[in-house]
Every structure is written in structure tokens, then in C-alpha cells.
Design a protein around this motif. Structure first.
Motif, PDB file in Angstrom:
ATOM      1  N   ALA A  82     -49.194 -11.662  19.544  1.00  0.00           N
ATOM      2  CA  ALA A  82     -48.930 -10.942  20.796  1.00  0.00           C
ATOM      3  C   ALA A  82     -47.582 -11.348  21.386  1.00  0.00           C
ATOM      4  CB  ALA A  82     -50.055 -11.209  21.800  1.00  0.00           C
ATOM      5  N   LEU A  83     -47.311 -12.673  21.370  1.00  0.00           N
ATOM      6  CA  LEU A  83     -46.022 -13.139  21.886  1.00  0.00           C
ATOM      7  C   LEU A  83     -44.871 -12.640  21.015  1.00  0.00           C
ATOM      8  CD1 LEU A  83     -46.986 -16.801  22.851  1.00  0.00           C
ATOM      9  CD2 LEU A  83     -46.590 -14.867  24.392  1.00  0.00           C
ATOM     10  N   LEU A  84     -45.101 -12.667  19.691  1.00  0.00           N
ATOM     11  CA  LEU A  84     -44.064 -12.172  18.787  1.00  0.00           C
ATOM     12  C   LEU A  84     -43.804 -10.691  19.031  1.00  0.00           C
ATOM     13  CD1 LEU A  84     -42.243 -12.832  16.359  1.00  0.00           C
ATOM     14  CD2 LEU A  84     -44.125 -12.156  14.862  1.00  0.00           C
ATOM     15  N   LEU A  85     -44.907  -9.921  19.144  1.00  0.00           N
ATOM     16  CA  LEU A  85     -44.754  -8.497  19.389  1.00  0.00           C
ATOM     17  C   LEU A  85     -44.128  -8.233  20.748  1.00  0.00           C
ATOM     18  CD1 LEU A  85     -45.228  -5.647  18.406  1.00  0.00           C
ATOM     19  CD2 LEU A  85     -47.557  -5.757  19.291  1.00  0.00           C
ATOM     20  N   GLN A  86     -44.501  -9.056  21.728  1.00  0.00           N
ATOM     21  CA  GLN A  86     -43.915  -8.860  23.048  1.00  0.00           C
ATOM     22  C   GLN A  86     -42.423  -9.149  23.017  1.00  0.00           C
ATOM     23  OE1 GLN A  86     -46.193 -10.157  26.282  1.00  0.00           O
ATOM     24  NE2 GLN A  86     -44.552 -10.006  27.773  1.00  0.00           N
ATOM     25  N   GLY A  87     -42.032 -10.146  22.202  1.00  0.00           N
ATOM     26  CA  GLY A  87     -40.601 -10.403  22.058  1.00  0.00           C
ATOM     27  C   GLY A  87     -39.879  -9.187  21.496  1.00  0.00           C
ATOM     28  N   LYS A  88     -40.523  -8.547  20.495  1.00  0.00           N
ATOM     29  CA  LYS A  88     -39.913  -7.341  19.931  1.00  0.00           C
ATOM     30  C   LYS A  88     -39.900  -6.214  20.954  1.00  0.00           C
ATOM     31  CE  LYS A  88     -39.138  -9.119  15.907  1.00  0.00           C
ATOM     32  NZ  LYS A  88     -37.735  -9.375  15.477  1.00  0.00           N
ATOM     33  N   VAL A  89     -40.981  -6.145  21.724  1.00  0.00           N
ATOM     34  CA  VAL A  89     -41.036  -5.092  22.743  1.00  0.00           C
ATOM     35  C   VAL A  89     -40.006  -5.344  23.824  1.00  0.00           C
ATOM     36  CG1 VAL A  89     -42.503  -4.080  24.534  1.00  0.00           C
ATOM     37  CG2 VAL A  89     -43.432  -4.517  22.281  1.00  0.00           C
ATOM     38  N   ASP A  90     -39.765  -6.614  24.153  1.00  0.00           N
ATOM     39  CA  ASP A  90     -38.718  -6.935  25.133  1.00  0.00           C
ATOM     40  C   ASP A  90     -37.350  -6.470  24.629  1.00  0.00           C
ATOM     41  OD1 ASP A  90     -40.455  -8.007  26.946  1.00  0.00           O
ATOM     42  OD2 ASP A  90     -40.192 -10.069  26.257  1.00  0.00           O
ATOM     43  N   GLU A  91     -37.154  -6.640  23.310  1.00  0.00           N
ATOM     44  CA  GLU A  91     -35.899  -6.136  22.749  1.00  0.00           C
ATOM     45  C   GLU A  91     -35.811  -4.617  22.919  1.00  0.00           C
ATOM     46  OE1 GLU A  91     -35.507  -7.379  18.732  1.00  0.00           O
ATOM     47  OE2 GLU A  91     -35.648  -9.523  19.191  1.00  0.00           O
ATOM     48  N   LEU A  92     -36.943  -3.938  22.677  1.00  0.00           N
ATOM     49  CA  LEU A  92     -36.972  -2.497  22.880  1.00  0.00           C
ATOM     50  C   LEU A  92     -36.774  -2.142  24.351  1.00  0.00           C
ATOM     51  CD1 LEU A  92     -39.912  -1.416  20.549  1.00  0.00           C
ATOM     52  CD2 LEU A  92     -37.477  -1.002  20.201  1.00  0.00           C
ATOM     53  N   GLU A  93     -37.300  -2.976  25.238  1.00  0.00           N
ATOM     54  CA  GLU A  93     -37.129  -2.730  26.670  1.00  0.00           C
ATOM     55  C   GLU A  93     -35.652  -2.821  27.042  1.00  0.00           C
ATOM     56  OE1 GLU A  93     -38.340  -2.096  30.676  1.00  0.00           O
ATOM     57  OE2 GLU A  93     -39.381  -1.840  28.770  1.00  0.00           O
ATOM     58  N   ASN A  94     -34.990  -3.826  26.487  1.00  0.00           N
ATOM     59  CA  ASN A  94     -33.551  -3.944  26.744  1.00  0.00           C
ATOM     60  C   ASN A  94     -32.801  -2.745  26.183  1.00  0.00           C
ATOM     61  OD1 ASN A  94     -33.989  -6.409  27.981  1.00  0.00           O
ATOM     62  ND2 ASN A  94     -33.670  -7.577  26.091  1.00  0.00           N
ATOM     63  N   ALA A  95     -33.235  -2.330  24.979  1.00  0.00           N
ATOM     64  CA  ALA A  95     -32.602  -1.148  24.395  1.00  0.00           C
ATOM     65  C   ALA A  95     -32.872   0.089  25.246  1.00  0.00           C
ATOM     66  CB  ALA A  95     -33.113  -0.937  22.974  1.00  0.00           C
ATOM     67  N   LYS A  96     -34.096   0.153  25.801  1.00  0.00           N
ATOM     68  CA  LYS A  96     -34.441   1.271  26.674  1.00  0.00           C
ATOM     69  C   LYS A  96     -33.544   1.297  27.901  1.00  0.00           C
ATOM     70  CE  LYS A  96     -38.041   2.716  29.898  1.00  0.00           C
ATOM     71  NZ  LYS A  96     -39.309   2.320  30.518  1.00  0.00           N
ATOM     72  N   ALA A  97     -33.345   0.089  28.496  1.00  0.00           N
ATOM     73  CA  ALA A  97     -32.492   0.020  29.688  1.00  0.00           C
ATOM     74  C   ALA A  97     -31.066   0.445  29.357  1.00  0.00           C
ATOM     75  CB  ALA A  97     -32.516  -1.395  30.253  1.00  0.00           C
ATOM     76  N   ALA A  98     -30.580  -0.033  28.188  1.00  0.00           N
ATOM     77  CA  ALA A  98     -29.225   0.354  27.785  1.00  0.00           C
ATOM     78  C   ALA A  98     -29.145   1.845  27.510  1.00  0.00           C
ATOM     79  CB  ALA A  98     -28.814  -0.436  26.541  1.00  0.00           C
ATOM     80  N   LEU A  99     -30.198   2.378  26.869  1.00  0.00           N
ATOM     81  CA  LEU A  99     -30.231   3.801  26.581  1.00  0.00           C
ATOM     82  C   LEU A  99     -30.279   4.626  27.863  1.00  0.00           C
ATOM     83  CD1 LEU A  99     -30.463   6.118  24.562  1.00  0.00           C
ATOM     84  CD2 LEU A  99     -32.937   5.757  24.569  1.00  0.00           C
ATOM     85  N   ALA A 100     -31.113   4.165  28.817  1.00  0.00           N
ATOM     86  CA  ALA A 100     -31.192   4.878  30.098  1.00  0.00           C
ATOM     87  C   ALA A 100     -29.860   4.861  30.813  1.00  0.00           C
ATOM     88  CB  ALA A 100     -32.271   4.241  30.976  1.00  0.00           C
TER      89      ALA A 100
END
Length: 531
Positions: free
Chosen positions: A325-343
Motif C-alpha cells: 500500500a505504501l509502495l503503491l501510494q508512493g507511485k500514486v503520489d508521483e501520479l498526483e504530482n504529474a496530475k498537478a503539473a498536467l493541470a
């Protein structure tokens, strides 16, 4: 990278892919709680399963102890019943007047035949009224021992109606101290006179062998106890001799057992201090109790091994799930950052940092729908830099970009409400959406921005040798409904902007949406052109 993202955004297949990514990112906050909830559910299920298994192990142990107790009680009762009947027969034969004339050898032989098939019987003795042996089943010559001091003799001598008597354990005089207990009957003459006692010595070794043949575990015990709290036989025992004669009448466990007569209890036994599950019950018709005691640690030994194994596996799985879960959340955090950059890329203008045209379309449509629902005024300002082409031609595009950034800064700095939104509409043109703002409010904001730009950018141009810039502003304000068009609303503000430019620039003008014409021009006096 931002320009590349801008180029691909808007394409349907790309947007669908980005939508799936953003939905995954949207689950980020629920990821760890969901994992913890899953782990909690799993642990609850494991704990419940283990508790059910523990309960089943306990119930099985209780049933096993009760079954063993019933079997032992039945064996003891059967043995004693047979001995009692044998004594009844002997008492009937020996109580008549003909008994007095029988030779001792004949009487002893008769007794020997009676006890031949009784494994536990050590010896059967006939005592005369004085307590001397007049016959015994062993066939020995007449004994000189006197047994008048024994309870099994005195109780019959003193109580004519005593019936069958079961005495406490003792070490036999006739068999080198062999632990025994007595069953005895009074011999009564025809006239009711005391004619003596017939007594069967029951060897406790028989019960030791019986109890030893039952395997309940090394710390589990089987006990035969008198109603007075005297141990007749206990196996295994603390003294390796069966704890024969030990008095436990003062113990709390015995008092509870005697009070309840039959049942189960969990208690620490007084003899060795081991906690046991005790199944107890009476031997019907006799002053005896049978206790089958199973050590609780032996009952739960297998369960503990399973609990440790299953618990260890569950803990390992839980740790693995948390790690994943922590590993996946780390990956999701990366996606969140990418989402913010994309937005940021998709919605912001790279040069000015204001919303871009695409985001402006989203904002104005959203605020239009809200104003329609709530019946509130909505205003729009269209702002254009005056003679901006001359700035690019004279000073170059770098200076032009600088002017646009400063224009954006002034526009952003003069918006006081979080609900107000500014965007770069295209080129040197900007737009401001003002929710819940009427004509007067819109013109006030327009003039504030126009005057700030006029003061700031002309000073900057004069001081730095760059371009002095003013802006023209067109404003439109309306309370929209479903009959009005958002395109007409934008066109009206745009038309007012060009009317302001036609009227001399560096001024604000409000569109008259009722007549379709621009009106109410507000401006500063034109400033002279700078060289």
C-alpha cells in the motif's frame, strides 16, 4: 514538456487516458485507509476463526474428560457392586447357626472360591465378635491378628443397621502394607446378635492400573476421592504412590466439587499448583467421587501452535499489504504530482501564469450556469493592450513578453475576490470573469485595473527606456437565463472593447446588452505619445 502536453491535450484518446490516470490518482486518499480496513477485516476474521477453534478445542476436551469420568465411574461402581453382592452372599451364609460348626478350612475355601474372579479383591476375612480372624480367602492357617481397632469392624459392632460400609484407605497388615480400602458387612445372628464382620480388602493397585491405562496427557490426572475429602488414588501422583490418604477436604476446589456433586470447573489444584479443567461426579450408591482433570496448557497446546502459525502468517501478510500500500501510494503520489503539473499545463498560460483560453471557456461556462441557477448577475471584462504591435516592432518580442507578464501581474494583483478569474484570452488580450457582479461593480474593477496599468507600465517604460503601455477595456454585465446566449455575452464584451479602442483607447466601456450597442464610456484624458 509543458508545450508538448499542451499540444497533446484536447485529443480524445489522450483525454480518455488522462481521465483514467486522474481517476486512479483520485483514489489516493482512500488507498491507505482501504488497505488498513482490509487488514483489519482479515485480522478480525483470523481472530474469530482462532477463537472458534479455541472454543472447539475446549469443548472437545470437556467432552473427552466427561466421557473418561463416566467410564471410570462405571468401572468403579461395577466393581464395588460386585464386591458388595459377594459380601451380601457371605453374610447370608455365615449368619446362620450352622456357621458356628463349620471347619475353618471349609469356610476359607468357600471364601477363596467367591473372590477367585475378583481382580481387585486382596483378601476376604471373617472376624468374630471379638475382632479375631476365623477364616480368610487366602487359605492360610488361623491368624492371631486382632482387627477390633479397625473402623470397618467397630462401625458394625456399634451400629447394627450400618449396612455395607466403605472405609478410608489403609496399608494392609496382611499384604506387607499394600494400600487398600475395606468393604464390610455385619454378620447378624438369628436373634439379631452381633456375630462378627465379613470384610473384603480392595487393593488400590487395581485403580492405579486402571487410571494409568488412560492417557490424557502428562500433566492430566484421574482421582478417586472419598466424600470426606481423602484421596483414595490419584494417578499420576505427587509421591509416585498414588497420594493415598492425602486429606484435601479443606481445599476450595473440593468444597465446590462436593457442593455441586457433578459438573466441570477450571481451577488450580492444591496438590501441585497446575491449572486444570476438572470433570467430577459421584460414584452412585457409594461415598466416592471421581475427578478427571486435564491440564489447560495441554488442552490448548495444539491450538497455540496453530494460533502462532496462523498469527505469524497473518502478520506477515499484513506487513506485506502495508508495504504494498505504501509502495503503491508512493507511485500514486508521483501520479498526483504529474496530475498537478498536467493541470498547470492544461489550464495555465505558460507566459503569464494566468488561466489560458481553454480554462477560460470552462470558467465562463461554469459561472454562466451558476448565474442562471441562482439568478445572480455575471460580468465579463475584455482587456487589450493598446498599440501592442508597435511595442513588438520597436522593442522586440522579448520586451513584448515582458510587457504581457507585467500586464498579467497588474490584472492578478487588482482582483480582490477568490471567485474572480483572470485569463489570457489570446495574444495581448485578457479576460476577467466576475461572478455575482453588476455593471457598477464591473466598471469599478475595470477602472481600477486600467488606472493601475496606466500608472505602472508608463512609469516602467519611462524609467527603463522601454514601452509605455495602456489598456482598453470592454465590459458586459447581465443576469443570464436560459433564453440568453453565452456567446452573445462574450461578443458584447468584446464589442465594447473595440468600441473603447475606436473611441481613443486607454478607457473602459460598458456594453448595452438590451440594445446591442456599447455605451457609458469611462476614460482618462489621453496621454501624449512618447518618443
Amino acid at each position: 514538456m509543458f508545450r508538448a502536453l499542451q499540444m497533446i491535450s484536447g485529443k480524445p484518446h489522450i483525454d480518455r487516458m488522462l481521465g483514467r490516470v486522474l481517476r486512479l490518482v483520485g483514489a489516493r486518499k482512500a488507498l491507505l485507509p482501504m488497505s488498513i480496513a482490509m487488514i483489519a477485516v482479515m485480522l478480525v476474521v483470523v481472530a474469530a476463526t482462532l477463537m472458534i477453534a479455541r472454543s472447539q478445542a475446549w469443548e472437545q476436551a470437556e467432552q473427552q474428560a466427561e466421557n473418561v469420568r463416566r467410564a471410570v465411574v462405571e468401572d468403579v461402581r461395577s466393581q464395588l457392586t460386585l464386591y458388595g453382592r459377594m459380601l451380601d452372599i457371605a453374610q447370608g451364609l455365615l449368619g446362620g447357626p450352622q456357621f458356628a460348626g463349620l471347619p475353618q478350612d471349609l469356610t476359607s475355601g468357600m471364601l477363596a472360591r467367591m473372590v477367585h474372579d475378583f481382580e481387585a479383591a486382596g483378601v476376604v476375612i471373617v472376624l468374630d465378635p471379638a475382632g479375631f480372624s476365623v477364616a480368610d480367602s487366602s487359605g492360610r492357617s488361623k491368624r492371631t491378628d486382632n482387627f477390633a481397632d479397625r473402623d470397618y469392624f467397630s462401625v458394625h459392632r456399634d451400629q447394627a443397621d450400618k449396612g455395607l460400609y466403605l472405609g478410608p484407605p489403609y496399608n494392609s497388615r496382611l499384604r506387607s502394607g499394600d494400600p487398600s480400602f475395606a468393604l464390610s458387612r455385619r454378620i447378624t445372628g438369628d436373634q439379631g446378635q452381633f456375630r462378627g464382620v465379613v470384610v473384603a480388602a480392595i487393593r488400590l493397585e487395581h485403580f492405579r492400573s486402571l487410571f494409568s491405562s488412560i492417557d490424557l496427557g502428562p500433566k492430566s490426572t484421574i482421582s478417586l476421592v472419598s466424600n470426606d475429602g481423602v484421596v483414595m488414588m490419584r494417578q499420576p501422583s505427587s509421591d509416585a504412590q498414588g497420594d493415598v490418604g492425602r486429606d484435601i477436604s479443606a481445599s476450595a476446589n473440593f468444597r465446590e466439587i462436593k457442593g455441586r456433586r457433578s459438573g466441570t470447573l477450571v481451577a488450580t489444584t492444591s496438590i501441585d499448583g497446575v491449572e486444570r479443567l476438572i470433570s467430577f461426579g459421584e460414584v452412585t450408591g457409594y461415598p466416592l467421587l471421581v475427578n478427571v482433570s486435564v491440564a489447560t496448557e495441554e488442552i490448548l497446546a495444539d491450538w497455540w501452535r496453530e494460533a502462532v502459525l496462523i498469527g505469524g502468517i497473518s502478520l506477515a501478510v499484513s506487513c506485506a499489504l502495508v508495504f504494498l500500500a505504501l509502495l503503491l501510494q508512493g507511485k500514486v503520489d508521483e501520479l498526483e504530482n504529474a496530475k498537478a503539473a498536467l493541470a498547470e499545463v492544461v489550464s495555465k498560460d505558460a507566459l503569464t501564469g494566468l488561466a489560458n483560453r481553454r480554462e477560460f471557456d470552462v470558467i465562463v461556462q461554469r459561472e454562466w450556469r451558476r448565474a442562471v441557477r441562482e439568478r445572480t448577475p455575471l460580468s465579463l471584462l475584455m482587456i487589450d493592450a493598446d498599440r501592442f504591435k508597435q511595442v513588438n516592432d520597436r522593442f522586440g518580442h522579448a520586451e513584448g513578453d515582458k510587457v504581457l507578464r507585467e500586464l498579467a501581474s497588474e490584472i492578478r494583483g487588482n482582483l480582490r475576490r477568490a471567485t474572480d478569474s483572470a485569463a489570457r484570452y489570446g495574444g495581448e488580450e485578457f479576460a476577467i470573469v466576475l461572478p455575482n457582479t453588476d455593471e457598477a461593480g464591473a466598471m469599478k474593477v475595470a477602472e481600477t485595473i486600467r488606472l493601475a496599468v496606466s500608472a505602472k507600465l508608463q512609469q516602467t517604460g519611462a524609467a527603463g527606456g522601454g514601452a509605455a503601455v495602456t489598456v482598453s477595456i470592454g465590459a458586459a454585465s447581465v443576469i443570464p437565463d436560459y433564453a440568453k446566449s453565452i456567446d452573445e455575452f462574450i461578443a458584447a464584451a468584446d464589442g465594447a472593447l473595440y468600441a473603447a479602442k475606436k473611441a481613443g483607447r486607454n478607457r473602459s466601456q460598458l456594453a448595452d446588452l438590451e440594445s446591442g450597442q456599447s455605451s457609458r464610456v469611462v476614460s482618462l484624458p489621453p496621454r501624449p505619445e512618447r518618443n
